[in-house]
Design an enzyme around this catalytic site. Structure first.
Site, PDB file in Angstrom:
ATOM      1  N   GLU A   1      -1.424 -16.438  -6.814  1.00  0.00           N
ATOM      2  CA  GLU A   1      -0.743 -15.859  -7.990  1.00  0.00           C
ATOM      3  C   GLU A   1       0.182 -14.706  -7.588  1.00  0.00           C
ATOM      4  O   GLU A   1       1.256 -14.531  -8.171  1.00  0.00           O
ATOM      5  CB  GLU A   1      -1.800 -15.376  -9.000  1.00  0.00           C
TER       6      GLU A   1
ATOM      7  N   ALA B   1     -16.135 -11.747 -13.682  1.00  0.00           N
ATOM      8  CA  ALA B   1     -16.501 -12.804 -12.728  1.00  0.00           C
ATOM      9  C   ALA B   1     -17.911 -13.311 -12.989  1.00  0.00           C
ATOM     10  O   ALA B   1     -18.347 -14.289 -12.387  1.00  0.00           O
ATOM     11  CB  ALA B   1     -16.405 -12.272 -11.304  1.00  0.00           C
TER      12      ALA B   1
ATOM     13  N   ARG C   1      -5.833  -3.798  12.422  1.00  0.00           N
ATOM     14  CA  ARG C   1      -5.572  -3.478  13.835  1.00  0.00           C
ATOM     15  C   ARG C   1      -6.178  -2.125  14.174  1.00  0.00           C
ATOM     16  O   ARG C   1      -6.952  -2.002  15.093  1.00  0.00           O
ATOM     17  CB  ARG C   1      -4.054  -3.416  14.084  1.00  0.00           C
TER      18      ARG C   1
ATOM     19  N   LYS D   1      10.273 -17.217  -2.999  1.00  0.00           N
ATOM     20  CA  LYS D   1       9.663 -17.262  -4.325  1.00  0.00           C
ATOM     21  C   LYS D   1      10.272 -18.393  -5.157  1.00  0.00           C
ATOM     22  O   LYS D   1       9.572 -19.066  -5.913  1.00  0.00           O
ATOM     23  CB  LYS D   1       9.832 -15.912  -5.021  1.00  0.00           C
TER      24      LYS D   1
ATOM     25  N   GLU E   1      12.374  -1.778   2.940  1.00  0.00           N
ATOM     26  CA  GLU E   1      11.927  -1.592   4.317  1.00  0.00           C
ATOM     27  C   GLU E   1      13.060  -0.943   5.130  1.00  0.00           C
ATOM     28  O   GLU E   1      14.219  -0.959   4.721  1.00  0.00           O
ATOM     29  CB  GLU E   1      11.621  -2.952   4.963  1.00  0.00           C
TER      30      GLU E   1
ATOM     31  N   GLY F   1      10.650   4.097  -0.770  1.00  0.00           N
ATOM     32  CA  GLY F   1       9.657   3.122  -0.321  1.00  0.00           C
ATOM     33  C   GLY F   1       9.816   1.753  -0.964  1.00  0.00           C
ATOM     34  O   GLY F   1       8.967   0.882  -0.825  1.00  0.00           O
TER      35      GLY F   1
END
Lengths: 403, 403
Positions: free
Chosen positions: A124, A31, A43, A200, A185, A182
């Site tokens: 992206e 960068a 939260r 998408k 969901e 995993g």
């Protein structure tokens, strides 16, 4: 030193913060300036996290802090994510996101705001997780007229189908395995019913064809109906069943876009994209076919794409010139069912009925099939004429064939 | 209106001019300005070409024309191409190239000149033809520490090996076929002996690891030695023989880079990259593995990448910030032969000798093998210790296995 804020501290958010810390030196090199996370909006308190000290609960702190020049939105959905994205842009901060739902629905509006404020809205990670696909399409394939884009866009469904194909696992068992690992969901609807792939597909179509494709105009069919019998017939034909999102020009200035399971040839590279991996094929009139492959989801791969966008935003504080699309006229997205394709069909019917209604079809057999079950491949026809031909039969399944 | 000059009017040069004309409207849209070819620098008159009116023979016309802001160099080699590139940059023009030899040898110097003049030197087409790979590495994977890059980088050799594998064609016949089809030059040395793949490996290593890798420090072995017997043994093992260019970190701040035929697993996606297609795998610590696939050569695919660079240059007349690498300290590129790997070996020897010298190896058989021929797979070892173990045997072939 550039300071950023991360909104959301779930899987992707924590991946972003971790990768930023772990690759700090090379990121600063790339960068040309150090980048530091100043706030994490969450939260809970995440007291157990080494980054707990950065956690805050009030977005307006970020909004009003002039030091924050880039905001990473990884909350997901179109509620708070939409509101905060708008407010961040209006407050003069570039926004980076992995939120496909938000980009598919409101991308055009948010990009327009970003442009007006001479800022960036980069996404992206919204398609193909870590796979570089947005920049390749918008910066590397600019010499092409793109005809078509399609691919395996959802890792969960690809994992389930791969288990069914490679291990003979039933859909229900493979879904349970995906949940245990995993990959899926607890409520797997968005993945299994193709909703995620649809979003998408919309973003890919927006970028490839330059006009907005609203998700609700894209016919979407998931993989719940796919049976091991279909997997076996597909194998006998030399094909695999994969869930594809697909968008292509359909004549004039119109396009077709849809999501559905397809039979794709074993000899195609895409049919070898297995497990949770994604593969996206782009077809242009100069390059021919190109494919992009990698992890379409997951903490670190998604963070890879998000952080690359952060670096890009840090290097280009003024609006990037390549990312945008126009509104579409009504009727821009034509009905995928009107596009002639070859079909794989499995029915309970008599041979006579099939012969009468469908003429010459190519039959395929499998071991252990019930005596009145027939599976076959049709000539190219629209979905409506297929539907008409199958009217009096008990249709067990029918899927498109990608030729 | 932006005016450009094209240096060289061979396959790629004419592809560039054709694609620019054919996709004029969409290119103007993507560049936000019309782009026109004003000159084509060529030796002959090309009277038969519809673009004959643009052909000139004197580079200094281009050099001194202030209207020309971008020069496309597709002459090839390091002679005139090197001189004209330098002169164009010094005259304040950005340069776009497909010339891997020039970029691999003099890229660092030419980029430095471009930067100093605040111009661009872009070379997306120098690796992987039309496949987007330079920008994905330098802009999309910037959040990663890249560990390794490798791939099928040469279409000619991949075509020959694919013919050998799929059709049982001998090397000589497959080479002749490739020549007849225009995939191989009359003098096929640069392709068949791995020189082309070596240059591309260097450019990938330069970009992935940030330091200059000179082509003559990269051990390079082509495919002339590959025999149908090796193809058969590889098949029996569940592998295919592919020519790979490979660069990876070898500890500390050092890297290893080399080009050689490898046995790669049938189950890997890369082993399914067939014919003239290329596939490039990048491994990073955030994304994991990503692969980029497409036509690695050819008129229009290469033009696709060149013209995309022209569009990028047209949109960013100031120097792009992502493309560069540093000089390397001596010893930066370590010897690939010192990297332990598993080997596939075919020898004429006695079983006793093999057992004594190599211990436990995994033998593999093929139909029709001569009685004293043995083929086997070793444990991981360096090339020098392999060489030592095979000292007293007649070695017919030995290739690396990519695990």
């Amino acid at each position: 030193m550039i300071k950023i804020a991360v909104l959301g501290f779930g899987t992707v958010g924590s991946g972003v913060v971790e990768v930023m810390a772990e690759n700090k030196v090379s990121i600063a090199h790339n960068a040309a300036e150090e980048i530091e996370v100043k706030y994490i909006l969450a939260r809970g308190d995440h007291a157990e996290s080494p980054f707990a000290g950065l956690v805050i609960h009030d977005f307006s702190v970020i909004e009003s802090d002039p030091e924050i020049r880039i905001v990473v939105e990884v909350i997901g959905g179109c509620g708070a994510a939409y509101e905060y994205t708008k407010r961040a842009l209006l407050a003069g901060k570039s926004v980076v996101t992995a939120n496909k739902e938000l980009v598919a629905r409101h991308g055009q509006e948010l990009i327009a705001i970003a442009k007006e404020k001479n800022l960036n809205y980069l996404f992206e990670a919204s398609v193909g997780g870590g796979i570089p696909i947005i920049r390749p399409i918008t910066q590397c394939l600019t010499a092409n007229e793109i005809d078509e884009v399609y691919g395996i866009l959802n890792g969960t469904t690809n994992y389930i189908l791969t288990q069914m194909i490679q291990c003979g696992t039933s859909f229900d068992t493979a879904l349970r395995q995906a949940q245990e690992l995993g990959y899926a969901e607890l409520d797997p609807t968005a993945d299994v019913d193709g909703i995620d792939a649809c979003r998408k597909t919309c973003i890919l179509a927006d970028l490839c064809f330059g006009r907005h494709v609203p998700p609700d105009e894209v016919k979407t069919q998931g993989i719940r109906g796919v049976d091991l019998a279909d997997v076996a017939y597909a194998r006998a034909l030399g094909y695999k069943i994969k869930l594809l999102g697909r968008a292509l020009r359909s004549g004039g200035d119109k396009i077709t876009a849809y999501v559905a399971p397809h039979l794709i040839k074993n000899s195609s590279l895409l049919s070898n994209v297995d497990g949770v991996m994604n593969g996206i094929v782009v077809h242009g009139n100069a390059i021919g076919e190109a494919m992009f492959y990698g992890a379409g989801a997951g903490k670190r791969p998604t963070a890879s794409a998000v952080v690359a966008d952060v670096i890009d935003a840090a290097k280009h504080f003024k609006a990037r010139k390549y990312l945008s699309w126009e509104p579409a006229a009504p009727g821009y997205v034509t009905d995928a069912d009107e596009m002639p394709m070859r079909w794989y069909v499995r029915v309970k019917a008599s041979l006579t009925a099939i012969g009468t209604k469908l003429g010459n079809v190519r039959f395929v057999t499998r071991r252990g099939a019930p005596p009145d079950e027939y599976a076959f491949v049709t000539d190219p026809m629209t979905h409506s004429s297929l539907h008409e031909s199958l009217e009096d039969m008990e249709v067990l399944s029918h899927y498109r064939i990608l030729d």
